[in-house]
Scaffold this active site. Structure first.
Site, PDB file in Angstrom:
ATOM      1  CB  SER A 139     -20.673 -29.520 -79.169  1.00 10.37           C
ATOM      2  OG  SER A 139     -20.962 -30.434 -80.179  1.00 10.37           O
ATOM      3  CE  LYS A 148     -19.840 -24.815 -82.107  1.00  4.01           C
ATOM      4  NZ  LYS A 148     -20.574 -25.814 -81.276  1.00  4.01           N
ATOM      5  CB  SER A 157     -19.837 -29.339 -83.106  1.00  7.02           C
ATOM      6  OG  SER A 157     -20.519 -28.529 -82.151  1.00  7.02           O
TER       7      SER A 157
HETATM    8  N1  GLN Z   1     -21.934 -34.882 -81.488  1.00  7.75           N
HETATM    9  C1  GLN Z   1     -23.318 -34.555 -81.291  1.00  7.75           C
HETATM   10  C2  GLN Z   1     -23.973 -34.366 -82.631  1.00  7.75           C
HETATM   11  O1  GLN Z   1     -23.348 -34.610 -83.582  1.00  7.75           O
HETATM   12  C3  GLN Z   1     -23.453 -33.341 -80.436  1.00  7.75           C
HETATM   13  C4  GLN Z   1     -23.103 -32.084 -81.125  1.00  7.75           C
HETATM   14  C5  GLN Z   1     -23.297 -30.879 -80.285  1.00  7.75           C
HETATM   15  O2  GLN Z   1     -23.315 -30.944 -79.056  1.00  7.75           O
HETATM   16  N2  GLN Z   1     -23.491 -29.761 -80.952  1.00  7.75           N
HETATM   17  O3  GLN Z   1     -25.089 -33.979 -82.753  1.00  7.75           O
END
Ligand code: GLN
Length: 485
Positions: A175, A76, A151
């Site tokens: 995410s 990532k 994400s």
């Molecule tokens: N969807 C969540 C957010 O927008 C979690 C994102 C994540 O785990 N990085 O913050």
């Protein structure tokens, strides 16, 4: 090679039926072909990857290869990797070449794994659909009109489309698990503190945790063996004895107590998801597991609590991006304050700005007690619910997400709808527990459904055992999207 697991590829490499250079070349070709269609990668550097592959082949020739030596793995774009563009999918870091390696990258480098490229993601890991990336949305390999989840959407799509055999991600509120579910692969978020956050660009430091994506639970275990462990450079890294995460894989599940939280099975779950999850739980009963009902009464507060705490931490963490030290700087400005304003105004996308504004607000004098402090208290209650639940069961199961993959654009204009797609994952981060998602069938439109496993603190090896045993009698995890070969 297309559908081979890490374990199978290691056997091929050891038997010298394939070299790392050949393997890396094979996957780079996929990354540069289908990978482009999916927009799964932000950076690909063939020369660098092939140089790493040559080095891995040399290590092997000297008889020093480990289980991942020579295998290409995608990371990532939140992990700093020395000499690689590291953008966190933000314009503000669009010119940032990392001068050092994150702990996770260091671990994989030491293991001899090859960096296959840096994957697309939501900007600063803020999102659930991979639509907030400065580099554009990632497409779901099962349905190009749908999101892969976020994400870590690029990493999930890369593994689902067999662009790489495995990948890394990070999970602040879901995410890793959410994109694993929507993309039909396996993903694990470890117990907070098990994987060092050093060199991982910070979003919400008390929640952020790195973890692996792969096709099988066994491969996740192999990745965990490489990426976990104490690191003095992260003050929240836990100094524990090293674990072998494969040690429990073969254990039979007879007598395992599975907790089913009433709140997970209440309203909100799409019927096709519910059907697949019920079928998976029936499979576990067949394997000799018992199910017990448990309750997480404060789980319903996890989304609002998270959306106070995560933005609060983000607003502080992101203050370092000021156009002075590194990254993007606005071209024209009148004085220092104007330079900050223009740089941040132009460099951050809308979702990141929304989080910074919310975070600054809830931390400000006069609101701190009402929002931030209150959310911290509720966080403790949410964690306490799990302590109670684990008195009655060994592992908790439920859906990873309330729906299967939704369409690109469908929720992008409605932040609250987007935030609710993490309703089942966020409480796990607030409690610091380990969680994973494994493929458990298909719903409407043949979109994958993910089964979530939540373990007690440091119980990753047991969760991997549970998932591995399920994967011995089912083949959801080996299914591939059509048309990717
Ligand atoms: N969807 C969540 C957010 O927008 C979690 C994102 C994540 O785990 N990085 O913050």
């Amino acid at each position: 090679m297309l559908n081979s697991t890490l374990k199978e590829l290691a056997v091929e490499l050891a038997a010298k039926r394939v070299s790392s250079v050949e393997l890396t070349g094979y996957f780079l070709k996929r990354i540069n072909g289908l990978g482009k269609t999916l927009n799964a990668f932000i950076s690909v550097d063939e020369e660098r990857s092939l140089a790493l592959a040559r080095a891995a082949d040399a290590v092997r020739a000297q008889g020093q290869a480990g289980p991942l030596t020579g295998i290409p793995i995608a990371h990532k774009d939140i992990f700093c990797a020395k000499g690689w563009l590291t953008t966190c999918a933000s314009k503000i870091l669009s010119n940032f070449v990392a001068p050092y390696d994150a702990h996770v990258i260091e671990c994989f480098n030491k293991s001899g794994a090859v960096i296959a490229g840096k994957t697309n993601m939501d900007e600063f890991a803020m999102g659930s659909s991979n639509e907030t990336s400065y580099y554009g949305p990632v497409k779901n390999p099962w349905d190009l009109a749908a999101v892969p989840g976020g994400s870590s959407g690029g990493s999930a799509a890369a593994v689902a489309a067999r662009l790489t055999p495995a990948a890394t991600g990070t999970d602040t509120g879901g995410s890793i698990r959410q994109p694993a579910a929507l993309s039909g692969i396996c993903g694990l978020k470890p117990t907070y503190g098990v994987v060092s956050r050093y060199g991982m660009i910070a979003f919400a430091s008390s929640l952020d945790q790195a973890g692996p994506f792969a096709k099988t639970a066994e491969d996740l275990a192999l990745m965990m063996n490489v990426m976990s462990g104490f690191d003095a450079r992260d003050s929240t890294s836990l100094d524990r004895e090293r674990e072998n995460y494969t040690r429990n894989l073969a254990k039979p599940l007879r007598g395992l107590r599975i907790g089913l939280p009433a709140e997970f099975f209440a309203e909100g779950m799409q019927p096709d998801v519910a059907k697949a999850i019920d079928a998976a739980i029936a499979d576990f009963r067949q394997l000799g597991c018992e199910t017990v009902e448990v309750s997480l009464p404060n789980m319903k507060l996890s989304v609002p609590v998270y959306y106070v705490l995560a933005p609060a931490e983000a607003s502080s963490n992101l203050s370092r991006f000021d156009g002075v030290r590194y990254g993007y700087r606005a071209a024209e400005y009148t004085d220092l304050a104007d330079m900050y304003r223009k740089t941040r105004g132009q460099g951050f996308g809308a979702e990141v700005k929304r989080r910074i504004l919310i975070g600054t607000y809830v931390l400000s004098h006069g609101y701190y007690d009402a929002y931030y402090l209150q959310a911290q208290k509720l966080r403790r209650l949410i964690a306490q619910d799990f302590v109670e639940a684990f008195k009655k069961c060994d592992v908790i199961m439920g859906p990873t997400t309330p729906t299967t993959a939704f369409n690109i654009g469908e929720k992008a204009g409605d932040p609250v709808q987007m935030y609710l797609s993490d309703i089942y994952t966020i409480a796990v981060n607030l409690a610091g527990l380990p969680g994973m998602s494994i493929p458990a069938g298909f719903g409407a439109k043949d979109h994958p459904v993910g089964l979530q496993l939540i373990g007690n603190y440091f119980d990753e090896a047991r969760m991997l055992n549970v998932a591995h045993q399920y994967q011995q009698t089912t083949d959801w995890h080996l299914r591939m999207p059509q048309g990717i070969a």
